[in-house]
Scaffold this active site. Structure first.
Site, short mmCIF file in Angstrom:
data_model
loop_
_atom_site.label_atom_id
_atom_site.label_comp_id
_atom_site.label_asym_id
_atom_site.label_seq_id
_atom_site.Cartn_x
_atom_site.Cartn_y
_atom_site.Cartn_z
N GLU A 115 -6.79 -13.39 10.94
CA GLU A 115 -7.86 -12.41 11.16
C GLU A 115 -8.84 -12.25 9.99
OE1 GLU A 115 -5.99 -8.59 11.85
OE2 GLU A 115 -4.95 -8.62 9.93
N ASP A 129 2.64 -9.03 7.46
CA ASP A 129 1.72 -9.88 6.68
C ASP A 129 2.46 -10.74 5.63
OD1 ASP A 129 -0.07 -8.35 8.11
OD2 ASP A 129 -0.53 -7.02 6.43
N GLY A 132 0.83 -1.21 0.00
CA GLY A 132 0.00 0.00 0.00
C GLY A 132 0.86 1.26 0.00
N SER A 133 1.87 1.28 0.89
CA SER A 133 2.77 2.44 0.97
C SER A 133 3.56 2.59 -0.32
CB SER A 133 3.76 2.27 2.12
OG SER A 133 3.08 2.23 3.34
N GLN A 167 2.48 -8.51 17.92
CA GLN A 167 3.18 -9.11 16.76
C GLN A 167 4.02 -8.06 16.04
OE1 GLN A 167 0.03 -11.94 14.70
NE2 GLN A 167 -0.95 -10.42 15.96
O1 F6P Z 1 -0.62 -4.71 7.72
C1 F6P Z 1 -0.13 -4.88 9.03
C2 F6P Z 1 -1.25 -5.02 10.02
O2 F6P Z 1 -0.66 -5.26 11.29
C3 F6P Z 1 -2.27 -6.09 9.68
O3 F6P Z 1 -1.80 -7.39 9.95
C4 F6P Z 1 -3.43 -5.64 10.54
O4 F6P Z 1 -4.65 -6.08 10.00
C5 F6P Z 1 -3.34 -4.12 10.48
O5 F6P Z 1 -2.01 -3.83 10.11
C6 F6P Z 1 -3.69 -3.41 11.75
O6 F6P Z 1 -3.64 -2.05 11.51
P1 F6P Z 1 -3.66 -0.93 12.64
O7 F6P Z 1 -2.27 -0.83 13.20
O8 F6P Z 1 -4.05 0.29 11.93
O9 F6P Z 1 -4.62 -1.37 13.68
#
Ligand code: F6P
Length: 359
Positions: free
Chosen positions: A237, A142, A118-119, A286
């Protein structure tokens, strides 16, 4: 073009190994090429705001504690796309010109952006618009960036999830329970699959493989008949509910995030099997943990390589890990698709070989 000064920024969600990258970049740029290195604060936000937010990096960033620190000392942002940046009252503003101007004001000759797909998309768009010299480094827990076997941060996340299963097993056995561990990973099941195998899970659910509650119930019954009174499940998730929808959580600021599939499954499984079940949602531990040795190592290799890419005028490219070494590919090749788990992946075969239920 003669390079004198480069910028570096971290963008998107943080993860283990980001500081190791910045440390390696700083050392290589200063000692090998005698360039100046500017750390830009909070992703592109540091170039967007006035005064500009940045820090001149020096060799003191190499000798200190940085390689072992989680997070990113530069700060990062998931706040949104600068081309459509949220401002007050649900309105948006395009800040791309401010960022391009910020790059010029800071007299940068090139910049390294550390981010997920995305970035990278956004940074490429900015680079194209402003003719900025850009090199990417992939990071994300991820592990879904295409064309690279691993992204920085993934290994640390797998380690944390594996440790969690290690800690859940004794309490599962003490209470004769099914323990469900919900892990991150967005639409990819890499963390769940890898930690599930390493942490001895009985059931691994990933978005790429369809499961059934009845299949899970039968598997729990099988474990019971084999004489074991407890079980471990890991679920990614983005695994869908039976109605095909993902479990989501709405935050106060209107943002929507994945979350809740563990509790959904616990309820369904209890209704079918009467197995006492508890859910742990692992969440951001994580991301914030101390980086694993492998993330420090790959991050360092990416950092050195990215600086060398700049010295060779290799722009609009991204450092990747392939066949046990670092190389680089065009940005386009990572932006076209996300790397999810192939249901025919050898590790899926390994999991099935170990009697693990995947669906
Ligand atoms: O893309 C990394 C991630 O940690 C995903 O695994 C998770 O769904 C999301 O970002 C969580 O995002 P935020 O930090 O905005 O809650």
């Amino acid at each position: 073009m003669k390079i004198k000064r480069i910028g570096i920024l971290t963008s998107g969600g943080d993860c283990g190994g980001l500081n190791a990258i910045v440390r390696a970049v700083t050392y290589r740029a200063i000692t090998k090429y005698n360039w100046e290195v500017y750390g830009i604060k909070e992703g592109t936000t540091g170039l967007m705001t006035r005064p500009l937010q940045y820090e001149k990096l020096s060799l003191k960033h190499f000798t200190g504690n940085l390689i072992r620190q989680g997070g990113t000392f530069l700060g990062t942002s998931t706040k949104g796309n600068p081309f459509r940046y949220p401002i007050k009252n649900g309105l948006y503003k395009d800040y791309s010109n401010e960022i391009i101007e910020g790059y010029t004001k800071l007299k940068l000759d090139a910049f390294i952006g550390i981010g997920g797909d995305g970035s990278m998309k956004i940074l490429k768009k900015l680079a194209d618009k402003g003719n900025l010299k850009f090199v990417g480094i992939p990071k994300t827990i991820d592990n879904d960036v295409d064309s690279t076997e691993v992204s920085v941060g993934y290994d640390t996340a797998v380690e944390v999830a594996t440790n969690a299963l290690d800690m859940l097993q004794p309490t599962a056995a003490s209470h004769k329970r099914l323990m469900i561990l919900e892990v991150m990973g967005r639409d990819a099941g890499h963390i769940a699959l890898n930690a599930g195998i390493s942490g001895g899970a009985d059931i691994i659910l990933i978005p790429e493989i369809k499961y059934s509650i009845k299949g899970i119930a039968r598997h729990i019954e099988k474990i019971r008949l084999q004489g074991r009174n407890h079980a471990l499940m890991i679920v990614a998730e983005a695994v869908k509910k039976e109605n095909g929808k993902k479990a989501i959580v709405k935050h106060g600021d209107g943002q929507v995030r994945l979350g809740g599939i563990g509790s959904y499954l616990a309820d369904k499984i209890y209704k079918l099997t009467s197995t006492e079940t508890r859910v742990t949602v692992l969440g951001h531990v994580q991301r914030g943990s101390q980086p694993s040795p492998r993330d420090r190592l790959i991050g360092s290799a990416f950092g050195i390589h990215a600086v060398d890419m700049i010295s060779k005028n290799k722009f609009n490219r991204v450092a990747v890990w392939q066949n046990r070494e670092v190389t680089d590919v065009s940005l386009e090749s990572i932006l076209n698709k996300s790397k999810t788990v192939d249901p025919q992946d050898p590790l899926v075969k390994t999991a099935r070989g170990l009697g693990i239920y995947l669906g």
